[in-house]
Design an enzyme around this catalytic site. Structure first.
Site, mmCIF file in Angstrom:
data_model
loop_
_atom_site.group_PDB
_atom_site.id
_atom_site.type_symbol
_atom_site.label_atom_id
_atom_site.label_comp_id
_atom_site.label_asym_id
_atom_site.label_seq_id
_atom_site.Cartn_x
_atom_site.Cartn_y
_atom_site.Cartn_z
ATOM 1 N N GLY A 211 -10.661 8.591 -18.286
ATOM 2 C CA GLY A 211 -11.793 9.381 -17.935
ATOM 3 C C GLY A 211 -13.477 9.671 -18.314
ATOM 4 O O GLY A 211 -13.288 8.754 -19.291
ATOM 5 N N ASN A 212 -14.294 10.260 -18.254
ATOM 6 C CA ASN A 212 -15.189 10.257 -19.871
ATOM 7 C C ASN A 212 -15.551 11.840 -19.550
ATOM 8 O O ASN A 212 -15.186 12.918 -19.421
ATOM 9 C CB ASN A 212 -16.749 9.320 -19.345
ATOM 10 C CG ASN A 212 -16.915 9.938 -17.332
ATOM 11 O OD1 ASN A 212 -17.389 11.031 -17.173
ATOM 12 N ND2 ASN A 212 -16.912 8.810 -16.598
ATOM 13 N N HIS A 213 -16.727 12.030 -20.251
ATOM 14 C CA HIS A 213 -16.975 13.634 -20.788
ATOM 15 C C HIS A 213 -17.983 13.950 -19.898
ATOM 16 O O HIS A 213 -18.270 15.470 -19.744
ATOM 17 C CB HIS A 213 -17.594 13.750 -21.626
ATOM 18 C CG HIS A 213 -17.237 13.475 -23.344
ATOM 19 N ND1 HIS A 213 -15.783 14.218 -22.994
ATOM 20 C CD2 HIS A 213 -16.834 12.146 -23.779
ATOM 21 C CE1 HIS A 213 -15.163 13.080 -24.136
ATOM 22 N NE2 HIS A 213 -16.094 11.674 -24.531
ATOM 23 N N ALA A 279 -21.405 10.061 -13.559
ATOM 24 C CA ALA A 279 -20.859 8.336 -14.796
ATOM 25 C C ALA A 279 -19.400 8.090 -14.156
ATOM 26 O O ALA A 279 -17.952 8.938 -14.413
ATOM 27 C CB ALA A 279 -19.928 9.610 -16.233
#
Ligand code: PMT
Length: 401
Positions: A211-213, A279
């Site tokens: 995943g990402n932030h 994102a």
């Protein structure tokens, strides 16, 4: 509603684009508006009072007093106007406006005005790009004025770039749109806006993911703002803890890029504006382990395969939709953003750089630059709610063209 019966105060300052004001006056008069023109002393070097007053059917003033000794009351003209348009607005006039340097009739009238003010800057490209101009435009915006950005093309100097005054039709449309949109509050009424937000999670096994932030804040702020402006809003969000207090926004939660793609295309044909602030993970594990992967080996290799590019697919299948992408960059920011604008067939791209403090992921703030194929606009660090306003204001200006 149209401009018919509206009182339009046009202030002309001294730039070559002043010749285009004749067309603007004619458009307003034709549509039944009353037009009062005032000008700076310098503007008289470019256009004559006679031609402007012939078209506006009113005397044109450039000084506080006329030759016959009558006072040309800046206060009366300012309070008379339903809107004031400063066009062309030179770097000099812009600077005087925002710093209160009241040394001519135009500035005195502007400072007495209580109505909305529209500013159509015009200057050479380096002057337009200069930090002092940018700051002055930001200041003008912070006063609540509407900026009609300069366009790109050949300039009087022979140079090519951004600085040409917006076409009279664009200025006219911006003002007409203001009157039509009932104090601008319902300016996206009748439009359907689809927004992607948050991260995507790509499963590795039942407990782990890539995943990402992304927190989803940027996308949720856009959804709230578009809804306030009367749009029908479809918000497609990856896993995010953001909450919505707006029952009018249709929220669809998804997890992976593939799910986000499928959800976007359930609605794609029906939308007018698509904004991709999500994102999205660019890669996903080729195989998802059915059971939790045990830590038996020293090394673990996970084969990744490319995810679908949702926004690029939207660009490829574009029929009438106005598409806005985001670019999250860490280097060669502008070049990469412009590349994405082109490659994904977008109308506009919003660049945020992780090199700018307070910009990008998680923060409540962001700092953006907006690019179209011909324009560039830079904004200060602001709350994501205010950034959403800037983005939608920019979209609306583009839709008017
Ligand atoms: O959610 P927040 O914490 O508030 O943070 C906001 C944000 C930083 C996530 C947001 O402002 C932002 O920049 N979103 C885009 C992040 C990104 O993935 O940028 P990109 O440069 O990798 O992608 C370019 C564009 O293509 C984006 O519009 C993205 O949504 C889209 N994309 C990318 C890959 C992919 N597979 N599908 C896509 O649709």
């Amino acid at each position: 509603m149209s401009v018919s019966g509206k009182k339009i105060l046009i202030a002309v300052s001294g730039g070559i684009a002043a010749y285009k004001i004749h067309f603007l006056i004619r458009d307003f008069v034709k549509k039944g508006a009353e037009v009062q023109v005032i000008m700076t002393p310098d503007a008289e070097n470019f256009v004559t009072k006679l031609s402007l007053s012939t078209l506006s059917r009113k005397p044109v003033y450039s000084d506080f007093y006329s030759d016959n000794g009558t006072w040309n009351s800046h206060v009366e003209m300012a309070l008379w106007a339903d809107v004031m348009i400063v066009a062309p607005c030179t770097a000099n006039t812009l600077s005087k406006m925002v710093h209160g340097m009241c040394d001519n009739l135009v500035i005195a009238t502007y400072m007495s005005a209580k109505c909305p003010v529209f500013i159509a800057p015009a200057m050479d490209l380096d002057m337009y790009a200069h930090p002092s101009t940018k700051n002055n435009l930001e200041l003008a915006e912070s006063f609540g004025h509407s900026i009609i950005p300069a366009e790109s093309g050949e300039l009087a100097s022979g140079l090519i770039g951004q600085g040409r005054m917006a076409e009279p039709a664009t200025i006219f449309n911006a003002v007409e749109h203001y009157f039509n949109s009932d104090i601008q509050s319902r300016s996206l009424e009748g439009k359907t806006v689809l927004i992607t937000a948050g991260p995507t999670y790509e499963a590795i096994d039942p407990v782990r993911f890539i995943g990402n932030h992304s927190s989803g804040k940027m996308g949720f702020s856009l959804a709230e703002e578009a809804s306030k402006r009367g749009a029908k809003v479809i918000l497609i969000s990856g896993p995010s803890v953001q909450t919505l207090n707006n029952p009018d926004v249709e929220l669809h939660k998804v997890t992976s890029a593939k799910e986000m793609l499928a959800k976007v295309f359930e609605f794609y044909d029906t939308i007018d504006i698509g904004i991709a602030s999500a994102a999205v993970a660019d890669y996903a594990p080729k195989e998802v382990a059915q059971e939790k992967i045990k830590k038996n080996d020293e090394n673990l290799t996970i084969e990744l395969v490319k995810n679908p590019d949702i926004l690029k697919t939207m660009g490829e299948r574009k029929t009438h939709q106005f598409l806005v992408g985001f670019a999250l960059e860490t280097q060669n920011e502008e070049e990469n953003a412009k590349g994405k604008l082109e490659k994904k067939n977008l109308d506009m791209i919003v660049l945020n750089s992780l090199r700018d403090e307070g910009a990008g992921f998680k923060n409540d703030t962001n700092k953006i630059k907006i690019f179209t194929k011909t324009e560039k606009k830079e904004f200060n660090l602001k709350s994501k709610d205010d950034v959403a306003k800037d983005i939608l204001n920019f979209v609306e200006t583009q839709l008017l063209k």
